[in-house]
Scaffold this active site. Structure first.
Site, PDB file in Angstrom:
ATOM      1  N   TRP A   1       0.817  -1.220   0.000  1.00 14.26           N
ATOM      2  CA  TRP A   1       0.000   0.000   0.000  1.00 14.26           C
ATOM      3  C   TRP A   1       0.850   1.270   0.000  1.00 14.26           C
ATOM      4  CZ3 TRP A   1      -0.328  -4.259   3.064  1.00 14.26           C
ATOM      5  CH2 TRP A   1      -1.449  -5.079   2.898  1.00 14.26           C
ATOM      6  N   ASP A   2       2.187   1.130  -0.009  1.00 12.64           N
ATOM      7  CA  ASP A   2       3.088   2.265   0.194  1.00 12.64           C
ATOM      8  C   ASP A   2       2.874   2.858   1.576  1.00 12.64           C
ATOM      9  OD1 ASP A   2       5.074   4.065  -0.289  1.00 12.64           O
ATOM     10  OD2 ASP A   2       3.933   5.346  -1.619  1.00 12.64           O
ATOM     11  N   PHE A   3       2.658   1.986   2.561  1.00  9.04           N
ATOM     12  CA  PHE A   3       2.506   2.400   3.955  1.00  9.04           C
ATOM     13  C   PHE A   3       3.862   2.376   4.659  1.00  9.04           C
ATOM     14  CE2 PHE A   3      -2.255   1.088   4.580  1.00  9.04           C
ATOM     15  CZ  PHE A   3      -2.648   2.270   3.990  1.00  9.04           C
TER      16      PHE A   3
ATOM     17  N   LYS B   1       2.073   6.168   7.557  1.00 10.13           N
ATOM     18  CA  LYS B   1       1.089   6.585   6.563  1.00 10.13           C
ATOM     19  C   LYS B   1      -0.255   5.897   6.791  1.00 10.13           C
ATOM     20  CE  LYS B   1       4.317   7.439   2.749  1.00 10.13           C
ATOM     21  NZ  LYS B   1       4.672   6.989   1.378  1.00 10.13           N
TER      22      LYS B   1
END
Length: 813
Positions: A481-483, A510
């Site tokens: 998730w690009d977390f 994030k």
């Protein structure tokens, strides 16, 4: 007997036709959209309301009084529906009722116009009274849009004033986050809750380096340093400037003019080292000692500014005169591309965060562009001698032997996890704490190695002297998730109920999570639960069965959305947002991306981002700013003609479709917005939150920012509705009982009472700001200043090159 239309003036007939036509069109819109919503399993309200509006409009077109009564009945039903769906949540009700309320006032006032003659029309006062009540209610609702509606009101004062003493008073702001703790705290109280309303501009400096674009282009995101009587700052092109702390007069200017094609150009901060200052040795037993350093014979660069650049160089500059420190690297410069391997585009490997001086070691990470291709430069972490620039160690997170020294011709592991945000250093244990990102690419994990999955989205603790791993704590498993972790951890003393404390770090993600970890052991000090998550359907992907969720701390802006959370400036765009929402797959925080259309909330923009967390250690408070933007995501089969990104991370900033090179997919990603360009979920879209670390509960939470300088479709509304807009930048806490913040989408530096969350001052900026405010006390005049850079808000086209200092007027108390 055939119905006879009363004789009416032409103006009245035209008015009723117009009114009827508007209602009929609105009704048709609701009917069609409401029907679509029902087929998706959504609310029946819009279809039923559409029937009412259409019937009302048709009757008004026929000049029938029943058109008025049908509308009023529809309005009454709308009030009941709205309250039953969202309770008395202010912004949710505004979206559902404000337009309908004004409509009801107009239509009720139109009823007397349908009388048989002018006398009968004027004699009917009841409808005018009803219209008046509705109009007052609508105006009251509209006016209250100018008021702040806190998410969490302070139930009691969260902080008590504690006077600064000569022993505890801050002497310098000589680290990016104030001190080694990275707590963005100023132990100063000359400016305080009782006099902050007297703040005025003390000086303004123009750097001459104006950011040229928004989003993935050039941005001014700096937090200046202050040491003694000088202020140091860097510009988006990595030019370094020293100013007189009291006047803002330029003392020296070192031009670097670094560029990587106009993509992701920014300098968030600097580091400082004084060879004559005492270097603290660790107090923790068995900790590795800090290496001692001294200047080579003939060298004169005793005090130095360290800066890494967007084109991957590390500079050492004499803090006294701006000359290069010749003994450092090659004439003051170390080439950080050494050992990195092929870099197809200079924007693929850049450095934007401030370096960290860990004892006598300069620790450097590196930003690897997201979602471009699998074969990218690696994210190796390196430590360099602060005097000579010689590399002391490396930690290659993609290697099974991460500290192995490269042989001639070798390169570090490609596409490994990287540290693009800042880092933090604890001198008591000689440990550096690093927030790890994800390996390239972010949304597809099939190509990842075992090491990528081990280190991605983790906090990594390394020995600052040797680079050897001490511990690792992962916040997201196989992050799709690009977390990644976007900020340098903040170091605090975590308070226990028995009055004892534990040295800890706190970090936001994030994903809207806040983790509190023991600095020595790397274990959570607050409750973290393993939560079951659904797997996706991408072939070969390794989907974890659970993900860690920090339930022992407040989760900021991470609520699981429902249809009732959909919002719009009007009922019409709210309906469109509901249709969008029900058309997507959404399973909460960890909704996996797939080939269908899915919703990620919060999206890869955050949650929290690089600005970090500020803290008031005298009251055990931390302050967190966030943004609440959902993103819709879809993985599409990659086409041969698809063009790779230029490194500007279009899926994260400008949005759109970008192929994930080396995978079977391209990603299409965009913000979850209404047709008017407003986030689809209800406000606030950004907040400032105070958390009491004694109880781990929210002390207060307020929306941050207004739409004064923003608006639908990019049109400035000029109306300061405090809906709370996405935030980007750092906050500043002071011992004067204040929290300062400027990273909103409107053009203000604001101050809040840290005890209550009440906004008590704001200063208008020439353009918006993404910089972090900082504060210092002049050693020459004894005056406290608050300094902010203003180069432009993220979503605004207005750009500038301002550095502005605020102070109290002479004689203020």
């Amino acid at each position: 007997m055939q119905h006879q239309h009363p004789t009416q003036p032409m103006a009245v007939r035209v008015w009723l036709w117009v009114l009827g036509a508007v209602l009929a069109v609105a009704g048709l819109f609701f009917l069609v959209g409401g029907g679509k919503l029902i087929t998706l399993g959504g609310s029946w309200y819009f279809l039923l309301a559409g029937m009412g509006l259409l019937a009302s409009g048709l009757q008004l077109l026929r000049h029938r009084p029943s058109g008025v009564w049908i509308y009023l009945a529809t309005f009454a039903a709308t009030v009941v529906w709205a309250v039953s769906e969202v309770g008395f949540d202010y912004w949710s009700l505004v979206s559902r009722l404000l337009a309908m309320t004004f409509g009801a006032a107009v239509i009720a006032a139109s009823l007397p116009l349908m009388g048989k003659d002018n006398g009968e029309r004027m004699a009917s006062k009841g409808p005018f009274a009803v219209a008046g009540v509705l109009l007052v209610a609508g105006i009251a609702g509209f006016v209250s849009m100018f008021n702040i509606h806190p998410e969490v009101k302070a139930q009691q004062a969260a902080a008590t004033p504690k006077a600064v003493t000569p022993e505890t008073e801050q002497k310098n702001w000589d680290n990016y986050g104030s001190s080694y703790k990275n707590d963005r705290f100023a132990a100063l109280d000359q400016i305080n809750v009782n006099n902050v309303d007297q703040l005025q501009v003390a000086w303004t400096y123009r750097t001459g380096d104006v950011p040229k674009s928004t989003g993935a282009g050039a941005e001014d995101q700096t937090t200046p340093l202050q040491v003694e009587d000088k202020v140091f700052l860097c510009t988006p092109s990595n030019n370094v400037i020293a100013l007189d702390a009291d006047t803002g007069k330029e003392l020296w200017h070192r031009d670097v003019n670094a560029h990587v094609g106009g993509v992701w150009e920014r300098c968030r901060g600097l580091a400082y080292f004084d060879v004559n200052a005492e270097v603290a040795q660790p107090a923790v037993p068995k900790a590795t000692a800090v290496q001692t350093v001294s200047l080579p014979a003939g060298a004169s660069c005793e005090r130095r500014i360290l800066m890494n650049t967007i084109d991957a160089r590390l500079f050492a500059i004499n803090a006294d005169n701006g000359q290069m420190c010749g003994e450092f690297g090659q004439d003051g410069v170390v080439d950080l591309k050494q050992g990195i391997g092929a870099i197809a585009n200079p924007a693929f490997y850049t450095l934007t965060a401030a370096p960290t001086v860990a004892g006598t070691t300069v620790v450097i990470g590196g930003r690897v562009a997201d979602n471009v291709q699998v074969d990218m430069p690696g994210g190796v972490i390196r430590g360099f001698d602060v005097i000579t620039g010689a590399q002391r160690w490396a930690f290659d997170a993609g290697s099974n032997t991460p500290n192995e020294i490269l042989k001639p011709g070798e390169t570090y592991t490609r596409s490994s996890t990287n540290v693009w945000a800042g880092t933090s250093y604890d001198p008591s244990s000689n440990t550096v704490f690093l927030p790890m990102g994800s390996s390239s690419v972010d949304l597809y994990g099939v190509t990842r190695s075992e090491m990528d999955r081990k280190y991605g989205a983790s906090i990594l603790a390394l020995d600052a002297a040797t680079g050897k791993e001490k511990w690792l704590y992962q916040t997201v498993r196989n992050d799709l998730w690009d977390f990644d972790i976007p900020m340098a951890p903040t170091l605090i003393d975590f308070p226990h109920a028995d009055g004892t404390t534990t040295p800890a770090l706190v970090v936001g993600t994030k994903a809207g999570q806040i983790f509190v970890l023991d600095r020595e052991k790397g274990q959570p000090l607050t409750k973290v639960e393993e939560v079951a998550v659904k797997a996706g359907h991408i072939p070969g992907e390794q989907y974890p069965a659970t993900q860690p969720v920090s339930v022992g701390m407040p989760q900021i802006g991470t609520q699981t959305l429902t249809e009732a959370d959909m919002w719009g400036a009007t009922p019409f765009d709210q309906l469109m947002c509901r249709i969008k929402f029900k058309s997507m797959r959404y399973e909460g925080l960890f909704t996996t991306p797939g080939t269908d259309l899915s919703l990620s909330f919060p999206g890869s923009l955050g949650g929290m981002n690089w600005g970090g967390i500020s803290a008031d250690p005298t009251n055990n408070l931390i302050f967190v700013n966030d943004m609440r933007l959902g993103l819709w995501v879809q993985m599409l089969p990659q086409q041969a003609q698809d063009k790779l990104s230029d490194g500007g991370e279009a899926p994260n900033t400008g949005m759109g479709q970008v192929p994930l090179g080396g995978t079977p997919y391209a990603v299409m990603k965009d913000r979850f917005m209404s047709p008017l360009g407003i986030p689809c979920q209800k406000p606030p879209f950004g907040t400032l939150t105070a958390i009491d670390m004694k109880t781990q509960q929210i002390a207060w939470q307020v929306p941050v920012g207004t739409v004064q300088d923003q608006g639908p479709m990019g049109i400035k509304m000029r109306l300061p509705f405090p809906v709370g807009l996405p935030t980007l930048g750092g906050s500043l806490a002071t011992q004067g009982g204040l929290v300062f913040f400027a990273g909103t989408q409107d053009y203000y530096l604001r101050a809040w009472n840290s005890a209550t969350g009440k906004e008590i001052w704001k200063g208008r900026l020439p353009v918006g700001s993404q910089g972090g405010p900082m504060s210092f006390k002049s050693p020459k005049t004894g005056k406290q200043y608050v300094v902010i850079s203003a180069g432009g808000a993220r979503q605004s086209p207005d750009r500038g090159d301002y550095v502005i200092a605020y102070a109290l007027p002479d004689g203020a108390k």
